[in-house]
Design an enzyme around this catalytic site. Sequence first.
Site, PDB file in Angstrom:
ATOM      1  CG  PHE A   1      37.040  98.987  31.897  1.00 40.10           C
ATOM      2  CD1 PHE A   1      38.339  99.287  31.521  1.00 40.10           C
ATOM      3  CD2 PHE A   1      36.661  99.196  33.209  1.00 40.10           C
ATOM      4  CE1 PHE A   1      39.246  99.796  32.446  1.00 40.10           C
ATOM      5  CE2 PHE A   1      37.554  99.697  34.136  1.00 40.10           C
ATOM      6  CZ  PHE A   1      38.850 100.000  33.760  1.00 40.10           C
TER       7      PHE A   1
ATOM      8  NE  ARG B   1      35.934  94.566  17.160  1.00 39.83           N
ATOM      9  CZ  ARG B   1      36.916  95.246  16.581  1.00 39.83           C
ATOM     10  NH1 ARG B   1      38.171  94.803  16.675  1.00 39.83           N
ATOM     11  NH2 ARG B   1      36.685  96.350  15.914  1.00 39.83           N
TER      12      ARG B   1
ATOM     13  CD  GLU C   1      38.465  97.578  22.196  1.00 42.10           C
ATOM     14  OE1 GLU C   1      37.365  97.156  22.588  1.00 42.10           O
ATOM     15  OE2 GLU C   1      38.686  97.883  21.011  1.00 42.10           O
TER      16      GLU C   1
END
Length: 764
Positions: free
Chosen positions: A229, A311, A717
């Site tokens: 993750f 991001r 994702e």
Amino acid sequence: MSVAKPLPHDAAALHVTGQARYIDDIPLPANTLHLAFGLSAIAKGEITSIDLSDVHNCDGVIAVLTAHDLPFENDVSAAAHDEPLLATDQVHYNGQPVFLVIATSHRAARIAARKGTIQYNKEPTLLTLDQALAANSRFEDGPRIYEKGDASAAIDTAAHIIEDSFEIGGQEHFYLEGQAALALPQEDGGMLINSSTQHPSEIQHKVAHAIGLPMHAVRVETRRMGGGFGGKESQGNALAVACAVAARATGRPCKMRYDRDDDMVITGKRHAFRISYRAGFDDTGCLSGVEFTHLVDCGWAQDLSLPVADRAMLHSDNAYIIPNIRIESHRLKTNLQSATAYRGFGGPQGMLGIERVMDHAAHHLGIDPIELRKRNYYASPRNKCRKNTTPYGMNVTDFELHGLTDQLLQSSNYITRKAEIAQWNTTHETVKRGIAFSPVKFGISFTLTHLNQAGALVHVYQDGSIHLNHGGTEMGQGLFQKLAQVAAQCFDVDVTRIKITASDTDKVPNTSATAASSGSDLNGMAVKVACDTIRTRMAAYLAEYFHCNETAVKFLKDGVIIGDKTLSFSEAAMLCYTGRISLSSTGFYKTPSLQWDRIKGAGRPFFYFAYGAAITEVVVDAHTGENRILRADLLHDAGASLNPALDIGQIEGAYVQGAGWLTTEELVWNENGNLRTHAPSTYKIPACSDRPDIFNVALYDGEYRPDTIYRSKAVGEPPFMLGISAWLALSHAVSAFGPAYPHLNAPATPEELWQATKRVKHGI
């Protein structure tokens, strides 16, 4: 067809029988040593003295190392060279490694690591965003700003203006397999590292620098991880480097694994944010301008915080065309664990900001939240009259959410259910239900352009069996099975012919991390290039051998047709081998059409977008804040899925993990920077019983498929953000207790929901 089949995970049988081998299961040589870190007990201060005599005297202790004993570089950072393996003169967070114990057993090392006596001159700590902002404690000189148009002027002249600020908590990765590494000294002075890592090449690089050798002297192997993750993208560096340094010093194999408490105390989390916003819109809910301010808690070291924060800015528009927008991001340095990569890599936080704006605006106008969202969507590619430009200047040419949203509304029976919930809420005073929708438009590619490359190595053996290696890592997501299907498709053979072995820097060098949802996209294309090269060689030789045109050679159903002759694939492989044809090839792929300037905030950082949407129904008790997710309907665009079964599994898991981030998973530190939620007894990840009672997941058959591996889309994702719908549904349920907007923070724990119901009832 081998692709598009819902085949089981390649290691499914091994997983369920307990036979799958992880780092902690690797048989060890008899003389293996075990390591543990001695940790700082304060959040900030100068080390004045270290007394390790009691550590040395503990049973089983072979050696104890401090920063002064390290032979070469004392650095395990991702890039910024600001994260020492062992603290030198200063400590910067509670739980920072200060010394390294080398002992004969894992238990002996852990016991000894707690015997060290460290004296400090304590210094003022920065544990909150407000404290860091007041101290101007940053990782960049000032805020990063991306903007399009004049947001301030557009908002000031809008018919309606809303503004607010809310908190978004961090998140512990809680991979089932903790961080682990094993170093085996080699006869030539080199080092073999087995590491539970998403980034073998970074481990190779860091270990080489730590023991003073070139990268070719360090080999890193990763067969599988028990979850990653993002938490194993850079956080495994410390263990691998510690093992290599200890193995070099002792000449013996060295192993290190964190127990769960140590893992949670030492390693970084998802970045916590505070997002402030101001938005202007007309009577129909169409946005004219939005201003965002992101305060980002990066922790004590830079790690990957800059691209994470970038991001978040890049996803502040999510699915909506915003004519005027300004995003201001402050990357703040605190005395907490160094925040790091986590599924979505900042995208979820940025997306949550604009979804909060949409929810707030819909409440302000009394408009159905889905209708308001649809009015602000980017235009369909069929609509040539509306320019689809993101805040960073990229044109959105593949927008799928109009059709996807309509299909989800119909399949979930949203309109009827919403009316039923409204009626139900009028007859229940203390328990209210809520329903909400959230869309996803998620950019696919690493924003650091040079990382968008991958390699593969394929061998066809003379018996027709096929061996495959690639630059990706398997963390449970099914990447190995998908790439085996790609190879099988290239040769049109059964997938049982394909064997994929451990990711290995000796076989595929200079790999990028398996992250950014890039595993299948990048490595799948590299595998196809390698397979196509071998197939072309085979076809050319077989055509020559049987005196026919190369176009007459067809690979079909585990065989090869050459004109009027048919060979099994095994026979064809043997014939090519005896004809001295190379049946081995590397493959390489780099994502095309990328151009990105992160300083200006302009360009094309993404190859394409992945889309999805979710509708979630919840119930909330006003007296206790207790809540449940009753139903979730998910529709996600995976393109032409390589493996629908694996993709649906990824979507299910991503949704639950995303909902957990926003509901139950709360990180709490005390005034000394001591993490109090450092075990499953106090940190609550979703359990099986927390999943929706009704859980409908489907793949959307979209029209606009990118030129990717067999036209598939990334699915690691993007569906994580579908969990935002659970948070919005809780907000909707709370709003039924009174007229005021709930102003919900995240995570929406029972305590937060109880307080929100009080705010709503009393109009505050």
